[in-house]
Design a protein around this motif. Structure first.
Motif, mmCIF file in Angstrom:
data_model
loop_
_atom_site.group_PDB
_atom_site.id
_atom_site.type_symbol
_atom_site.label_atom_id
_atom_site.label_comp_id
_atom_site.label_asym_id
_atom_site.label_seq_id
_atom_site.Cartn_x
_atom_site.Cartn_y
_atom_site.Cartn_z
ATOM 1 N N LEU A 260 -2.780 6.927 0.049
ATOM 2 C CA LEU A 260 -3.857 7.933 0.027
ATOM 3 C C LEU A 260 -4.881 7.597 -1.059
ATOM 4 O O LEU A 260 -6.092 7.663 -0.834
ATOM 5 N N PHE A 261 -4.389 7.210 -2.227
ATOM 6 C CA PHE A 261 -5.286 6.876 -3.334
ATOM 7 C C PHE A 261 -6.227 5.736 -2.933
ATOM 8 O O PHE A 261 -7.441 5.818 -3.149
ATOM 9 N N CYS A 262 -5.672 4.675 -2.341
ATOM 10 C CA CYS A 262 -6.493 3.511 -1.978
ATOM 11 C C CYS A 262 -7.492 3.877 -0.883
ATOM 12 O O CYS A 262 -8.673 3.507 -0.947
ATOM 13 N N ASN A 263 -7.032 4.606 0.126
ATOM 14 C CA ASN A 263 -7.916 4.973 1.239
ATOM 15 C C ASN A 263 -9.059 5.874 0.767
ATOM 16 O O ASN A 263 -10.218 5.689 1.149
ATOM 17 N N TYR A 329 -6.377 2.278 9.609
ATOM 18 C CA TYR A 329 -7.280 2.754 8.544
ATOM 19 C C TYR A 329 -7.466 1.676 7.465
ATOM 20 O O TYR A 329 -8.579 1.410 7.029
ATOM 21 N N LEU A 330 -6.331 1.109 7.044
ATOM 22 C CA LEU A 330 -6.379 0.201 5.891
ATOM 23 C C LEU A 330 -6.683 -1.238 6.304
ATOM 24 O O LEU A 330 -7.484 -1.913 5.657
ATOM 25 N N VAL A 335 -11.230 -5.170 6.949
ATOM 26 C CA VAL A 335 -12.111 -6.131 7.654
ATOM 27 C C VAL A 335 -13.544 -5.590 7.698
ATOM 28 O O VAL A 335 -14.512 -6.328 7.453
ATOM 29 N N LEU A 336 -13.679 -4.292 7.979
ATOM 30 C CA LEU A 336 -15.026 -3.697 8.055
ATOM 31 C C LEU A 336 -15.731 -3.758 6.700
ATOM 32 O O LEU A 336 -16.942 -3.986 6.626
ATOM 33 N N TYR A 337 -14.965 -3.548 5.622
ATOM 34 C CA TYR A 337 -15.553 -3.637 4.278
ATOM 35 C C TYR A 337 -16.046 -5.054 3.990
ATOM 36 O O TYR A 337 -17.116 -5.251 3.405
ATOM 37 N N VAL A 338 -15.246 -6.065 4.418
ATOM 38 C CA VAL A 338 -15.663 -7.464 4.219
ATOM 39 C C VAL A 338 -16.955 -7.723 4.996
ATOM 40 O O VAL A 338 -17.901 -8.336 4.481
ATOM 41 N N LEU A 339 -17.003 -7.220 6.248
ATOM 42 C CA LEU A 339 -18.215 -7.404 7.064
ATOM 43 C C LEU A 339 -19.411 -6.706 6.408
ATOM 44 O O LEU A 339 -20.523 -7.245 6.384
ATOM 45 N N MET A 429 -13.004 -2.688 -3.449
ATOM 46 C CA MET A 429 -12.476 -1.781 -2.419
ATOM 47 C C MET A 429 -11.604 -2.541 -1.418
ATOM 48 O O MET A 429 -10.585 -2.028 -0.954
ATOM 49 N N VAL A 430 -12.023 -3.773 -1.075
ATOM 50 C CA VAL A 430 -11.223 -4.597 -0.162
ATOM 51 C C VAL A 430 -9.838 -4.835 -0.782
ATOM 52 O O VAL A 430 -8.806 -4.701 -0.106
ATOM 53 N N GLY A 431 -9.810 -5.145 -2.078
ATOM 54 C CA GLY A 431 -8.535 -5.351 -2.769
ATOM 55 C C GLY A 431 -7.678 -4.093 -2.740
ATOM 56 O O GLY A 431 -6.464 -4.156 -2.496
ATOM 57 N N LEU A 432 -8.316 -2.942 -2.971
ATOM 58 C CA LEU A 432 -7.574 -1.672 -2.952
ATOM 59 C C LEU A 432 -6.989 -1.400 -1.566
ATOM 60 O O LEU A 432 -5.842 -0.960 -1.437
ATOM 61 N N LEU A 433 -7.794 -1.678 -0.533
ATOM 62 C CA LEU A 433 -7.300 -1.451 0.822
ATOM 63 C C LEU A 433 -6.133 -2.386 1.133
ATOM 64 O O LEU A 433 -5.195 -2.002 1.844
#
Lengths: 471, 41
Positions: A260-263, A329-330, A335-339, A429-433
């Motif tokens: 939950l924290f990461c998301n 979600y994660l 992948v979406l964050y990287v894009l 954020m990618v790392g957190l996910l």
């Protein structure tokens, strides 16, 4: 702590034939009101001007409220489970409404500390109790579709902001005709005081309606055609019970806390900066191709996806499982964050689509977590466990903006930032996910040593909810 | 005990849904209006 008899759980046990579809509107009546917490930006500039203060000092009001939400949900979760949804909703209504009234007094008398105390502390307690108040009741009424049930309620929290934003503009326009809601006009302090007074009274009535129509099912009730034995056949779904005190000793609780924290942290990364971010991503030569009004439209679109994701994804989890939906979600979110970080600035439509899906996952993560808890720990004290887990939200509410603002401050000045300046924050954020994805993969059924003895009935459990804490 | 014939007045269920549904519809319409500037602005 005893409650007056008209609020007691025993008084609201549903009679045979009660229509369970009366429970979602009761839950929505609460969540649509407390969702106002996401609409504070509407009067932020007015309060800065009225108190001759800074955005940071006014932003503290919201931060206190969110921290109090996490703390009160954790502290009062067991009380909510023991006394039932009517007592919880009634209490939440009193705190939430009183928070507005004290806040209104603070604005009218130009005492900022009163606004901190009112909206922040008192209102924040109402937020926390209100947020968890209908969750375990909904799960018990909809054992066949817990994701759908909690999705409906928690969708209301997202929907509350959609109502409060335009309603607040309209009310402030009535109280201060010089303010027309357009950019460049700021409502007067007295109109915000009037707004707080009005919202406090309206929310009191609305939430009390929810409190008085809510019912709990009888212990032996089940929906027509529902066979509880089919529940156990699904992986990771238990028919056992784990107390809240024991749940926090299990690795599963802390894995879900991490998820939950990461998301939430990743989602806040976009939500916090949405308006400025879309303009910065398409800035060339000091001028952005995206106008301020268009950026406002982007924020509105994200609100819709935040709300819609809560209902759609949480309902979907009833079919593909809670672990599966969090992998989406994660994993897909990653992948979406990287894009977004790499090709997001190539076209406005692409940026909007990527951000909207990411935010729908953010909302979905909030709405699905109670059903995930129910799968792992049973319905016994799921409200109290959910309350303790919401401390992850409070932590993410601090960490998310800190990460994004810290990175952006190191990259340049507001109004001159470009897409590349956001990349370090987006890759954090990618790392957190990725961490959240691994935590979700590690979730396994809770060990039998944490299960309550079978002799524990719901009635005895409520009478002594922490009796197994010594284990 | 499983669900038997409903004893809850249908009008109460409809009223409760309308009470939460109408404000939500108002919020949705207003937000869609704002969001539409993303495509027209």
């Amino acid at each position: 702590m005893a409650v007056p008899s008209f609020l007691a759980r025993e008084r609201i046990i549903a009679k045979p034939g009660f229509n369970r579809w009366l429970i979602p509107p009761a839950a929505l009546a609460v969540h649509l009101c407390i969702g106002q917490a996401y609409a504070t930006s509407v009067y932020k500039a007015a309060l800065v001007s009225h108190f001759d203060s800074t955005l940071t000092a006014i932003g503290v009001i919201f931060s206190i409220a969110i921290v109090m939400l996490g703390l009160s949900a954790a502290v009062f979760g067991t009380w909510v489970d023991r006394n039932g949804p009517r007592a919880a909703m009634f209490t939440a209504a009193c705190f939430w409404s009183a928070g507005f009234l004290v806040g209104s007094l603070g604005i009218a008398t130009e005492q900022l500390w009163l606004v901190y105390l009112g909206y922040g502390v008192i209102g924040g307690i109402g937020l926390g109790i209100g947020y968890i108040s209908p969750v375990s009741t909904l799960i018990k009424w909809f054992p066949d579709r817990p994701g759908l049930a909690t999705g409906m309620a928690i969708m209301g929290f997202g929907g509350g902001a959609l109502i409060a934003s335009p309603l607040s503009r309209q009310l402030m326009n009535w109280y201060d005709p010089a303010y027309d809601g357009t950019a460049g006009t700021t409502p007067s302090g007295s109109s915000v005081a009037g707004l707080f007074l009005t919202l406090g009274l309206v929310y009191l009535v609305f939430m009390m309606f929810g409190a008085f129509i809510v019912r709990v099912p009888a212990d032996d009730w089940k929906p027509a055609g529902f066979d509880p034995s089919t529940v156990k056949q699904k992986a990771l779904v238990t028919t056992e019970s784990v107390s809240a005190a024991n749940a926090i000793k299990t690795p599963q609780f802390w894995l879900l806390w991490t998820v939950l924290f990461c998301n939430v942290t990743a989602g806040i990364g976009i939500l916090e900066q949405a308006s400025g971010m879309i303009q910065d991503f398409f800035r060339e030569g000091g001028t952005s191709a995206v106008a301020a009004a268009t950026a406002g439209g982007f924020v509105g679109l994200l609100s819709l996806f935040n709300m819609g994701g809560r209902f759609v994804w949480s309902s979907t989890s009833d079919f593909i499982g809670r672990k599966g939906i969090y992998m989406v979600y994660l994993g897909v979110g990653l992948v979406l964050y990287v894009l977004l970080a790499t090709i997001g600035s190539s076209a406005v439509w692409l940026f909007v689509v990527l951000a909207a899906i990411i935010i729908s996952f953010y909302g979905g993560g909030f709405a699905t977590i109670p059903a995930y808890l129910r799968d792992l720990f049973g319905t016994y004290q799921v409200g109290a466990i959910h309350g303790r887990l919401l401390t992850a939200w409070a932590a993410a509410g601090i960490a998310g903006p800190l990460i994004v603002n810290g990175v952006l401050d190191s990259q340049g000045t507001v109004g001159e930032l470009v897409a590349a300046d956001y990349r370090p924050a987006l890759f954090i954020m990618v790392g957190l996910l990725a961490i959240g994805f691994v935590a979700n993969l590690l979730v396994k059924p809770v060990a039998a040593k944490w299960h309550e003895p079978h002799a524990t009935t719901p009635a005895t459990a409520r009478a002594n909810p922490e009796r197994s804490t010594a284990r | 005990m499983s669900e038997s014939k409903s004893t809850t007045p249908t009008g109460l269920v409809a009223f409760a849904w309308a009470l939460v549904g109408l404000p939500l519809a108002y919020g949705l319409v207003q937000t869609v209006r704002t969001a539409s500037s993303l495509f027209t602005g």
